[in-house]
Design a protein around this motif. Structure first.
Motif, mmCIF file in Angstrom:
data_model
loop_
_atom_site.group_PDB
_atom_site.id
_atom_site.type_symbol
_atom_site.label_atom_id
_atom_site.label_comp_id
_atom_site.label_asym_id
_atom_site.label_seq_id
_atom_site.Cartn_x
_atom_site.Cartn_y
_atom_site.Cartn_z
ATOM 1 N N ARG A 177 0.845 -1.184 0.000
ATOM 2 C CA ARG A 177 0.000 0.000 0.000
ATOM 3 C C ARG A 177 0.890 1.247 0.000
ATOM 4 N NH1 ARG A 177 -5.151 0.006 3.876
ATOM 5 N NH2 ARG A 177 -5.253 -1.993 2.797
ATOM 6 N N GLU A 178 0.532 2.214 -0.833
ATOM 7 C CA GLU A 178 1.348 3.421 -0.940
ATOM 8 C C GLU A 178 0.475 4.673 -0.837
ATOM 9 O OE1 GLU A 178 3.266 3.551 -4.758
ATOM 10 O OE2 GLU A 178 1.388 3.799 -5.861
ATOM 11 N N GLY A 179 1.065 5.721 -0.292
ATOM 12 C CA GLY A 179 0.362 6.988 -0.221
ATOM 13 C C GLY A 179 0.220 7.617 -1.580
ATOM 14 N N VAL A 180 -0.899 8.295 -1.803
ATOM 15 C CA VAL A 180 -1.168 8.971 -3.071
ATOM 16 C C VAL A 180 -1.213 10.480 -2.845
ATOM 17 C CG1 VAL A 180 -2.823 9.259 -4.952
ATOM 18 C CG2 VAL A 180 -2.397 6.981 -3.988
ATOM 19 N N SER A 181 -2.176 10.911 -2.047
ATOM 20 C CA SER A 181 -2.348 12.332 -1.753
ATOM 21 C C SER A 181 -2.888 12.480 -0.343
ATOM 22 C CB SER A 181 -3.333 12.984 -2.731
ATOM 23 O OG SER A 181 -2.884 12.950 -4.062
ATOM 24 N N CYS A 182 -2.595 13.626 0.269
ATOM 25 C CA CYS A 182 -3.123 13.873 1.607
ATOM 26 C C CYS A 182 -3.410 15.361 1.761
ATOM 27 C CB CYS A 182 -2.182 13.365 2.687
ATOM 28 S SG CYS A 182 -0.452 13.718 2.384
ATOM 29 N N ILE A 183 -4.272 15.655 2.735
ATOM 30 C CA ILE A 183 -4.729 17.035 2.910
ATOM 31 C C ILE A 183 -4.859 17.320 4.396
ATOM 32 C CG2 ILE A 183 -7.179 16.355 2.715
ATOM 33 C CD1 ILE A 183 -7.590 19.019 1.147
ATOM 34 N N PRO B 112 4.276 10.254 -8.747
ATOM 35 C CA PRO B 112 3.584 9.567 -9.864
ATOM 36 C C PRO B 112 2.233 10.171 -10.237
ATOM 37 C CG PRO B 112 4.504 7.965 -8.345
ATOM 38 C CD PRO B 112 4.610 9.314 -7.667
ATOM 39 N N VAL B 113 1.617 10.916 -9.290
ATOM 40 C CA VAL B 113 0.281 11.446 -9.570
ATOM 41 C C VAL B 113 0.243 12.967 -9.574
ATOM 42 C CG1 VAL B 113 -0.718 9.390 -8.513
ATOM 43 C CG2 VAL B 113 -0.525 11.491 -7.163
ATOM 44 N N ARG B 114 1.351 13.588 -9.205
ATOM 45 C CA ARG B 114 1.365 15.051 -9.114
ATOM 46 C C ARG B 114 1.067 15.667 -10.473
ATOM 47 N NH1 ARG B 114 6.475 16.608 -6.153
ATOM 48 N NH2 ARG B 114 5.397 15.426 -4.528
ATOM 49 N N GLY B 115 0.171 16.626 -10.482
ATOM 50 C CA GLY B 115 -0.241 17.268 -11.728
ATOM 51 C C GLY B 115 -1.419 16.589 -12.397
ATOM 52 N N ARG B 116 -1.729 15.369 -11.964
ATOM 53 C CA ARG B 116 -2.878 14.641 -12.530
ATOM 54 C C ARG B 116 -3.996 14.459 -11.506
ATOM 55 N NH1 ARG B 116 -2.358 9.494 -13.912
ATOM 56 N NH2 ARG B 116 -0.631 9.041 -12.459
ATOM 57 N N PHE B 117 -3.629 14.270 -10.243
ATOM 58 C CA PHE B 117 -4.608 14.063 -9.174
ATOM 59 C C PHE B 117 -4.683 15.322 -8.315
ATOM 60 C CE2 PHE B 117 -4.194 9.134 -8.698
ATOM 61 C CZ PHE B 117 -4.404 8.998 -10.054
ATOM 62 N N THR B 118 -5.885 15.646 -7.864
ATOM 63 C CA THR B 118 -6.092 16.788 -6.973
ATOM 64 C C THR B 118 -6.936 16.352 -5.789
ATOM 65 O OG1 THR B 118 -6.028 18.333 -8.846
ATOM 66 C CG2 THR B 118 -6.969 19.138 -6.780
ATOM 67 N N ILE B 119 -6.433 16.620 -4.597
ATOM 68 C CA ILE B 119 -7.180 16.304 -3.384
ATOM 69 C C ILE B 119 -7.806 17.584 -2.852
ATOM 70 C CG2 ILE B 119 -5.164 16.582 -1.869
ATOM 71 C CD1 ILE B 119 -6.282 14.217 -0.202
ATOM 72 N N SER B 120 -9.029 17.457 -2.342
ATOM 73 C CA SER B 120 -9.730 18.605 -1.757
ATOM 74 C C SER B 120 -10.673 18.089 -0.683
ATOM 75 C CB SER B 120 -10.503 19.378 -2.837
ATOM 76 O OG SER B 120 -11.499 18.557 -3.424
ATOM 77 N N LEU C 227 -10.887 13.006 -4.251
ATOM 78 C CA LEU C 227 -9.674 12.829 -5.046
ATOM 79 C C LEU C 227 -10.082 12.853 -6.511
ATOM 80 C CD1 LEU C 227 -6.596 12.325 -4.877
ATOM 81 C CD2 LEU C 227 -7.099 9.889 -5.203
ATOM 82 N N GLN C 228 -9.788 13.958 -7.167
ATOM 83 C CA GLN C 228 -10.061 14.084 -8.594
ATOM 84 C C GLN C 228 -8.865 13.514 -9.347
ATOM 85 O OE1 GLN C 228 -12.844 15.324 -10.279
ATOM 86 N NE2 GLN C 228 -11.777 14.523 -12.087
ATOM 87 N N MET C 229 -9.129 12.514 -10.169
ATOM 88 C CA MET C 229 -8.063 11.819 -10.884
ATOM 89 C C MET C 229 -8.262 12.030 -12.387
ATOM 90 S SD MET C 229 -7.818 8.305 -8.672
ATOM 91 C CE MET C 229 -9.367 7.670 -9.303
ATOM 92 N N ASN C 230 -7.321 12.695 -12.997
ATOM 93 C CA ASN C 230 -7.368 12.963 -14.437
ATOM 94 C C ASN C 230 -6.211 12.275 -15.137
ATOM 95 O OD1 ASN C 230 -9.567 14.728 -13.976
ATOM 96 N ND2 ASN C 230 -8.198 16.463 -13.671
ATOM 97 N N SER C 231 -6.316 12.168 -16.445
ATOM 98 C CA SER C 231 -5.251 11.561 -17.269
ATOM 99 C C SER C 231 -4.820 10.219 -16.697
ATOM 100 C CB SER C 231 -4.051 12.515 -17.360
ATOM 101 O OG SER C 231 -4.433 13.753 -17.901
ATOM 102 N N LEU C 232 -5.787 9.399 -16.403
ATOM 103 C CA LEU C 232 -5.502 8.117 -15.757
ATOM 104 C C LEU C 232 -4.699 7.196 -16.668
ATOM 105 C CD1 LEU C 232 -8.870 7.693 -13.910
ATOM 106 C CD2 LEU C 232 -6.632 7.572 -12.820
#
Length: 127
Positions: free
Chosen positions: A45-51, A63-71, A81-86
């Motif tokens: 298990r790996e971290g993706v994004s946190c707020i 790996p996800v910076r610029g493609r995923f947005t956490i809010s 978690l908005q995930m674009n350009s998957l």
């Protein structure tokens, strides 16, 4: 009882988008940082994004910076978690979790910093 409910996963083609939601209950939601993690078959298990608790500090791994947005919307006890350009490499079960500290602007992608976990939602990126 502390609970976290993740939803929004599904099957999407490469280049597509998904938005994951994590609803928390049983605790003061706006006191805690929340993180998104993922686990692919055969991998840790790996971290993706946190707020942070107030939403003013965020962190996403390379790996996800610029493609995923956490809010987050603390009025709705929800983190998104908005995930674009998957990509196919994004295929995994995605989990949200509550940090084991409160009232801090610190954000951390390490699993050891989280104590309560949601059940996970499957994201599959495939053509």
């Amino acid at each position: 009882e502390v609970q976290l409910q993740a939803s929004g996963g599904g099957l999407v083609q490469p280049g597509g988008s998904l938005r994951l939601s994590c609803v928390g209950s049983g605790f003061d939601f706006d006191d805690y940082a929340i993180g998104w993690f993922r686990q692919a078959p055969g991998r840790e298990r790996e971290g993706v994004s946190c707020i942070s608790s107030s939403g003013d500090v965020t962190y996403s791994r390379d790996p996800v910076r610029g493609r995923f947005t956490i809010s987050r919307d603390n009025a709705k006890n929800t983190v998104y978690l908005q995930m674009n350009s998957l990509k196919s490499d994004d295929t995994a079960v995605y989990y949200c979790a509550r940090a084991n500290y409160r009232n801090s602007r610190i954000v951390s992608p390490r699993t050891s910093q989280y104590d309560y976990w949601g059940q996970g939602t499957q994201v599959t990126v495939s053509s």
